[in-house]
Design an enzyme around this catalytic site. Structure first.
Site, short mmCIF file in Angstrom:
data_model
loop_
_atom_site.label_atom_id
_atom_site.label_comp_id
_atom_site.label_asym_id
_atom_site.label_seq_id
_atom_site.Cartn_x
_atom_site.Cartn_y
_atom_site.Cartn_z
CB CYS A 100 32.26 24.45 59.49
SG CYS A 100 33.50 25.76 59.41
NE ARG A 137 37.47 32.21 62.17
CZ ARG A 137 37.98 30.99 62.33
NH1 ARG A 137 39.25 30.76 62.08
NH2 ARG A 137 37.23 29.99 62.76
CG HIS A 185 28.45 27.32 61.28
ND1 HIS A 185 28.78 26.07 61.76
CD2 HIS A 185 29.62 27.90 60.94
CE1 HIS A 185 30.08 25.92 61.73
NE2 HIS A 185 30.62 27.01 61.23
N1 GLN Z 1 38.65 25.17 62.40
C1 GLN Z 1 38.07 25.22 61.10
C2 GLN Z 1 38.43 26.48 60.31
O1 GLN Z 1 38.62 27.54 60.90
C3 GLN Z 1 36.57 25.04 61.20
C4 GLN Z 1 35.88 26.14 61.94
C5 GLN Z 1 34.41 25.90 62.13
O2 GLN Z 1 33.94 24.78 62.27
N2 GLN Z 1 33.65 26.96 62.18
O3 GLN Z 1 38.53 26.42 59.11
#
Ligand code: GLN
Length: 209
Positions: free
Chosen positions: A94, A129, A195
């Site tokens: 990520c 998101r 993750h």
């Molecule tokens: N900040 C990044 C995004 O939102 C990565 C987020 C994360 O590592 N979960 O794309």
């Protein structure tokens, strides 16, 4: 350190450990030991230099500000780039994945340079998101079982010509580009949005750790 020791480096636990991705380092270490290898694991905080003599580097996800700080420090340090030049493997998740690319959008809404170790560019997605479970079939070239985890990101990652998709999602968003691709890899550098941590969640058989 002996010459035949496997050196595993967990990068910046103080900045990029929000989502439990440290479990990837733990399971790589454990699996290597189960195979009889002599293993050394080194956790490198963001105020410490990145060693260039590692064999496998792992870097996790995090929130937007720590992600920018990590990118700044890794660029300034230069050790990870040198390690990859020496043939080291990197597995990133990520925020870590975005940092390894050419650029991403930082917490200030600006284009932040990455390390250019993967031929990918991350932008800020315009839609909702990407949050939820992911299951992806790994590129057959890698000969690995399906990868599973969960995603939580606003970034959308576009692959350039020298990056190959790590997986094709059965469900979930992955890179967020609408083509079902998830993550990216080249010869030794791997990135994923999963993750979980995803490596312990992914196993070749039920008898394996
Ligand atoms: N900040 C990044 C995004 O939102 C990565 C987020 C994360 O590592 N979960 O794309």
């Amino acid at each position: 350190m002996s010459d035949n020791q496997l050196r595993i480096v967990w990068i910046y636990p103080d900045l990029l450990s929000t989502y439990g991705d440290q479990g990837n380092a733990l399971v790589v270490e454990r699996r290597a030991r189960q195979r009889g290898l002599d293993v050394a694991r080194l956790d490198v905080r963001s105020d410490q230099p990145i060693p260039t003599s590692g064999d496998i580097y792992l870097i996790g996800g995090g929130e937007d500000r720590p992600q920018r700080l990590a990118a700044e420090r890794l660029r300034r340090d230069g050790g990870l780039q040198r390690a990859v030049g020496n043939g080291a493997i990197v597995f990133s998740v990520c925020a870590g994945y975005q940092i390894l690319g050419h650029e991403f959008i930082n917490d200030l809404g600006q284009r932040e340079p990455g390390l250019g170790l993967l031929d990918v560019v991350s932008v800020r997605g315009e839609g909702a998101r990407c949050v939820g479970d992911v299951l992806g079939d790994v590129n057959p070239h890698l000969g690995l079982p399906p990868l599973t985890g969960f995603e939580n990101h606003q970034g959308v990652t576009h692959l350039g010509p020298t990056a190959r998709p790590l997986a094709q999602v059965r469900f979930g968003n992955g890179n967020g580009t609408g083509d079902g691709t998830e993550g990216a890899f080249n010869e030794t550098v791997f990135g994923t949005y999963m993750h979980g941590p995803c490596l312990p969640a992914t196993r070749r058989s039920r008898t394996c750790c």
